[in-house]
Motif scaffolding. Structure first.
Motif, short mmCIF file in Angstrom:
data_model
loop_
_atom_site.label_atom_id
_atom_site.label_comp_id
_atom_site.label_asym_id
_atom_site.label_seq_id
_atom_site.Cartn_x
_atom_site.Cartn_y
_atom_site.Cartn_z
N UNK A 100 0.84 -1.20 0.00
CA UNK A 100 0.00 0.00 0.00
C UNK A 100 0.88 1.25 0.00
N UNK A 101 0.22 2.40 -0.11
CA UNK A 101 0.95 3.66 -0.11
C UNK A 101 1.79 3.78 1.15
N UNK A 102 2.98 4.35 1.01
CA UNK A 102 3.82 4.55 2.18
C UNK A 102 5.28 4.66 1.80
N UNK A 103 6.10 4.79 2.83
CA UNK A 103 7.55 4.92 2.67
C UNK A 103 8.22 3.61 3.04
N UNK A 104 9.17 3.21 2.24
CA UNK A 104 9.91 1.98 2.48
C UNK A 104 11.39 2.32 2.64
N UNK A 105 11.98 1.83 3.70
CA UNK A 105 13.41 2.05 3.94
C UNK A 105 14.13 0.72 3.90
N UNK A 106 14.89 0.44 2.85
CA UNK A 106 15.59 -0.85 2.77
C UNK A 106 16.51 -1.03 3.96
N UNK A 107 16.41 -2.20 4.61
CA UNK A 107 17.23 -2.46 5.78
C UNK A 107 18.29 -3.52 5.54
N UNK A 108 18.08 -4.38 4.56
CA UNK A 108 19.02 -5.47 4.33
C UNK A 108 20.34 -4.92 3.80
N UNK A 109 21.42 -5.56 4.19
CA UNK A 109 22.75 -5.14 3.72
C UNK A 109 22.82 -5.22 2.20
N UNK A 110 23.25 -4.13 1.57
CA UNK A 110 23.40 -4.08 0.12
C UNK A 110 22.12 -3.80 -0.64
N UNK A 111 20.98 -3.64 0.06
CA UNK A 111 19.70 -3.45 -0.64
C UNK A 111 19.68 -2.14 -1.42
N UNK A 112 20.21 -1.06 -0.84
CA UNK A 112 20.17 0.23 -1.53
C UNK A 112 20.97 0.18 -2.82
#
Length: 286
Positions: A100-112
């Motif tokens: 759904x609508x919202x903000x996602x902050x990648x947490x896994x190592x190397x995800x960004x």
């Protein structure tokens, strides 16, 4: 500042990928939302996105996902001069991987870093021709209308969203205090020894009061409780596994007084030592 007129959206069936740098507090406003999903990946600066009744700030390394038909507006955050982002408008995919609508902050190592690479592929796929995949993204919006373009682009979009949903490996809990672990090992190996609070605190290199506090925090019980439990459980094994007399068992596990031993044993196991020998079960912790 006067709000701009409603910002047009791409047609629902058209996948559009682009890169933008914004400098205004309000860069786009869509009172009735968009017919397509909107995905925004901040690369530099900070932006503010209003969707429905929610306002959120997004910074580098964060995704914002907005569903079709949700009113929204966005622009530069008040404390930022610019907001740079990669974005994509696209139709709803098959399968429920969007959320759904919202903000996602990648947490896994190397995800960004993986998301950056997936966006590069996404922009190349949107420029795909029948016989050519561009070697690098062009800093202009790309419009993917053909089925093969959209199919590949949707694979990259799904990869981006799934990467952002990874939670990463939780931080490992702190290891046991080596001072406490050292005392626990000593008690386990020699429960019959004449341990006292002072002697165990000396092994840990702590004052008795500090040692008692740390030991209880780490184990949930006092050091002398562990000594007693270890002695009695070893005694239970000797009673069921050998023919030693009760007096001999008591002396072997560190009790000089058989009466004191029998009373402590009964409190622990609910039976006197002689009855336990015939009816008890061997405890699993030695």
């Amino acid at each position: 500042m006067t709000d701009p007129a409603a910002t047009p959206s791409p047609p629902a069936g058209l996948l559009v990928v682009g890169e933008s740098t914004f400098t205004k507090r309000i860069e786009a406003i869509r009172p009735t939302g968009s017919p397509s999903w909107l995905l925004m990946w901040t690369t530099r600066g900070r932006g503010v996105v209003h969707h429905g009744d929610t306002a959120l700030t997004t910074s580098a390394g964060q995704l914002v996902l907005i569903e079709p038909g949700v009113r929204h507006s966005y622009g530069v955050a008040p404390d930022a001069g610019k907001w740079s982002l990669l974005w994509a408008h696209f139709r709803a995919p098959q399968g429920n991987w969007l959320g759904t609508s919202g903000r996602l902050t990648p947490a896994a190592s190397g995800a960004a870093e993986a998301i950056d690479a997936a966006f590069d592929r996404l922009r190349r796929y949107a420029r795909l021709t029948a016989d050519h995949i561009p070697p690098s993204p062009v800093h202009l919006p790309a419009f993917a209308a053909r089925p093969e373009q959209q199919a590949l682009a949707m694979c990259a979009l799904e990869e981006i969203v799934r990467l952002a949903h990874l939670t990463g490996v939780p931080a490992a809990p702190p290891g046991p205090d080596p001072r406490i672990a050292r005392v626990q090992q000593l008690i386990a190996e020699t429960p019959e020894a004449p341990h006292t609070l002072n002697s165990l605190a000396a092994v840990a290199g702590l004052s008795p009061s500090r040692f008692s506090h740390l030991y209880a925090s780490a184990t949930g019980h006092s050091p002398m409780q562990e000594v007693r439990t270890r002695r009695l459980r070893r005694a239970a094994r000797l009673l069921t596994g050998t023919g030693m007399s009760v007096a001999a068992v008591a002396g072997t596990v560190g009790y000089g007084d058989q009466f004191h031993f029998s009373r402590a044993f009964r409190r622990e196991f609910g039976l006197p030592p002689s009855s336990y020998r015939h009816n008890g079960e061997v405890p699993g912790w030695d």
